[in-house]
Design a protein around this motif. Sequence first.
Motif, mmCIF file in Angstrom:
data_model
loop_
_atom_site.group_PDB
_atom_site.id
_atom_site.type_symbol
_atom_site.label_atom_id
_atom_site.label_comp_id
_atom_site.label_asym_id
_atom_site.label_seq_id
_atom_site.Cartn_x
_atom_site.Cartn_y
_atom_site.Cartn_z
ATOM 1 N N SER A 198 0.827 -1.204 0.000
ATOM 2 C CA SER A 198 0.000 0.000 0.000
ATOM 3 C C SER A 198 0.868 1.263 0.000
ATOM 4 O O SER A 198 0.487 2.286 -0.586
ATOM 5 N N GLU A 199 2.015 1.179 0.622
ATOM 6 C CA GLU A 199 2.901 2.356 0.668
ATOM 7 C C GLU A 199 3.565 2.663 -0.668
ATOM 8 O O GLU A 199 4.261 3.671 -0.798
ATOM 9 N N ASP A 200 3.381 1.796 -1.661
ATOM 10 C CA ASP A 200 3.877 2.081 -3.008
ATOM 11 C C ASP A 200 2.904 2.962 -3.795
ATOM 12 O O ASP A 200 3.211 3.393 -4.912
ATOM 13 N N THR A 201 1.738 3.216 -3.225
ATOM 14 C CA THR A 201 0.761 4.059 -3.892
ATOM 15 C C THR A 201 1.315 5.464 -4.108
ATOM 16 O O THR A 201 1.768 6.116 -3.177
ATOM 17 N N ALA A 202 1.308 5.901 -5.357
ATOM 18 C CA ALA A 202 1.881 7.195 -5.714
ATOM 19 C C ALA A 202 1.690 7.447 -7.204
ATOM 20 O O ALA A 202 1.281 6.543 -7.941
ATOM 21 N N VAL A 203 1.978 8.667 -7.603
ATOM 22 C CA VAL A 203 2.131 8.952 -9.024
ATOM 23 C C VAL A 203 3.591 8.687 -9.377
ATOM 24 O O VAL A 203 4.495 9.201 -8.709
ATOM 25 N N TYR A 204 3.797 7.886 -10.400
ATOM 26 C CA TYR A 204 5.146 7.508 -10.813
ATOM 27 C C TYR A 204 5.545 8.310 -12.050
ATOM 28 O O TYR A 204 4.797 8.375 -13.031
ATOM 29 N N TYR A 205 6.732 8.885 -11.977
ATOM 30 C CA TYR A 205 7.241 9.733 -13.049
ATOM 31 C C TYR A 205 8.509 9.137 -13.655
ATOM 32 O O TYR A 205 9.394 8.675 -12.941
ATOM 33 N N CYS A 206 8.569 9.226 -14.950
ATOM 34 C CA CYS A 206 9.758 8.849 -15.683
ATOM 35 C C CYS A 206 10.574 10.115 -15.945
ATOM 36 O O CYS A 206 10.007 11.188 -16.179
ATOM 37 N N ALA A 207 11.907 9.982 -15.893
ATOM 38 C CA ALA A 207 12.766 11.135 -16.118
ATOM 39 C C ALA A 207 13.958 10.722 -16.963
ATOM 40 O O ALA A 207 14.428 9.587 -16.885
ATOM 41 N N ALA A 208 14.448 11.669 -17.751
ATOM 42 C CA ALA A 208 15.591 11.418 -18.622
ATOM 43 C C ALA A 208 16.628 12.509 -18.443
ATOM 44 O O ALA A 208 16.290 13.664 -18.187
ATOM 45 N N TYR A 235 14.461 16.013 -18.407
ATOM 46 C CA TYR A 235 13.113 15.878 -18.962
ATOM 47 C C TYR A 235 12.279 14.983 -18.053
ATOM 48 O O TYR A 235 12.792 14.038 -17.454
ATOM 49 N N TRP A 236 10.975 15.283 -18.023
ATOM 50 C CA TRP A 236 10.050 14.553 -17.160
ATOM 51 C C TRP A 236 8.782 14.200 -17.927
ATOM 52 O O TRP A 236 8.322 14.969 -18.779
ATOM 53 N N GLY A 237 8.211 13.044 -17.580
ATOM 54 C CA GLY A 237 6.910 12.684 -18.095
ATOM 55 C C GLY A 237 5.814 13.275 -17.233
ATOM 56 O O GLY A 237 6.086 13.951 -16.236
ATOM 57 N N GLN A 238 4.587 13.006 -17.619
ATOM 58 C CA GLN A 238 3.441 13.591 -16.923
ATOM 59 C C GLN A 238 3.002 12.763 -15.720
ATOM 60 O O GLN A 238 2.215 13.219 -14.897
ATOM 61 N N GLY A 239 3.495 11.555 -15.618
ATOM 62 C CA GLY A 239 3.193 10.703 -14.477
ATOM 63 C C GLY A 239 2.065 9.721 -14.742
ATOM 64 O O GLY A 239 1.182 9.974 -15.569
ATOM 65 N N THR A 240 2.091 8.610 -14.030
ATOM 66 C CA THR A 240 1.029 7.613 -14.094
ATOM 67 C C THR A 240 0.702 7.164 -12.674
ATOM 68 O O THR A 240 1.601 6.933 -11.865
ATOM 69 N N GLN A 241 -0.582 7.053 -12.379
ATOM 70 C CA GLN A 241 -1.019 6.737 -11.023
ATOM 71 C C GLN A 241 -0.931 5.245 -10.760
ATOM 72 O O GLN A 241 -1.417 4.430 -11.554
ATOM 73 N N VAL A 242 -0.341 4.891 -9.639
ATOM 74 C CA VAL A 242 -0.332 3.511 -9.149
ATOM 75 C C VAL A 242 -1.008 3.508 -7.789
ATOM 76 O O VAL A 242 -0.605 4.249 -6.885
ATOM 77 N N THR A 243 -2.054 2.703 -7.672
ATOM 78 C CA THR A 243 -2.780 2.590 -6.414
ATOM 79 C C THR A 243 -2.784 1.134 -5.977
ATOM 80 O O THR A 243 -3.218 0.262 -6.730
ATOM 81 N N VAL A 244 -2.284 0.895 -4.779
ATOM 82 C CA VAL A 244 -2.229 -0.465 -4.234
ATOM 83 C C VAL A 244 -3.206 -0.557 -3.071
ATOM 84 O O VAL A 244 -3.076 0.171 -2.080
ATOM 85 N N SER A 245 -4.177 -1.429 -3.206
ATOM 86 C CA SER A 245 -5.187 -1.581 -2.157
ATOM 87 C C SER A 245 -4.775 -2.701 -1.205
ATOM 88 O O SER A 245 -4.277 -3.739 -1.620
ATOM 89 N N SER A 246 -5.017 -2.481 0.066
ATOM 90 C CA SER A 246 -4.631 -3.484 1.073
ATOM 91 C C SER A 246 -5.799 -4.360 1.450
ATOM 92 O O SER A 246 -6.930 -4.123 1.066
#
Length: 124
Positions: A88-98, A113-124
């Motif tokens: 559950s603590e991995d829940t976050a918006v994940y960003y790629c960077a170059a 450079y940065w991407g716009q992010g992708t949401q990761v939600t982990v339910s417990s």
Amino acid sequence: QVQLVESGGGLVQAGGSLRLSCAATGPTFSSGAMGWFRQAPGKEREFVAAINRNGVLKSYTDVVKGRFTISRDNAKNTVYLQMNSLKSEDTAVYYCAARLSGLSTATMSEYDYWGQGTQVTVSS
């Protein structure tokens, strides 16, 4: 100029897996290091993983070691983050960077450079 587009985020149960992808456009992808960062609600953005230009050198923050794997396919201009045993603590918006340099780093300010992010939600 490099543009980064993340995909693969979503909702997953604790213990599950996701694979994030980051597709890059631009001529400098294969010569630059790549990184993944994440930002949880109410927290600062933090380093997750990084990989150097040829994919040989990889680094991870301690809390994901043994669970996450960063990789890259320079022929496809794509970097991946395989995430297993999600918590559950991995829940976050994940960003790629170059970064233009081929040397990987955990320092956010050293990425160009940065991407716009992708949401990761982990339910417990």
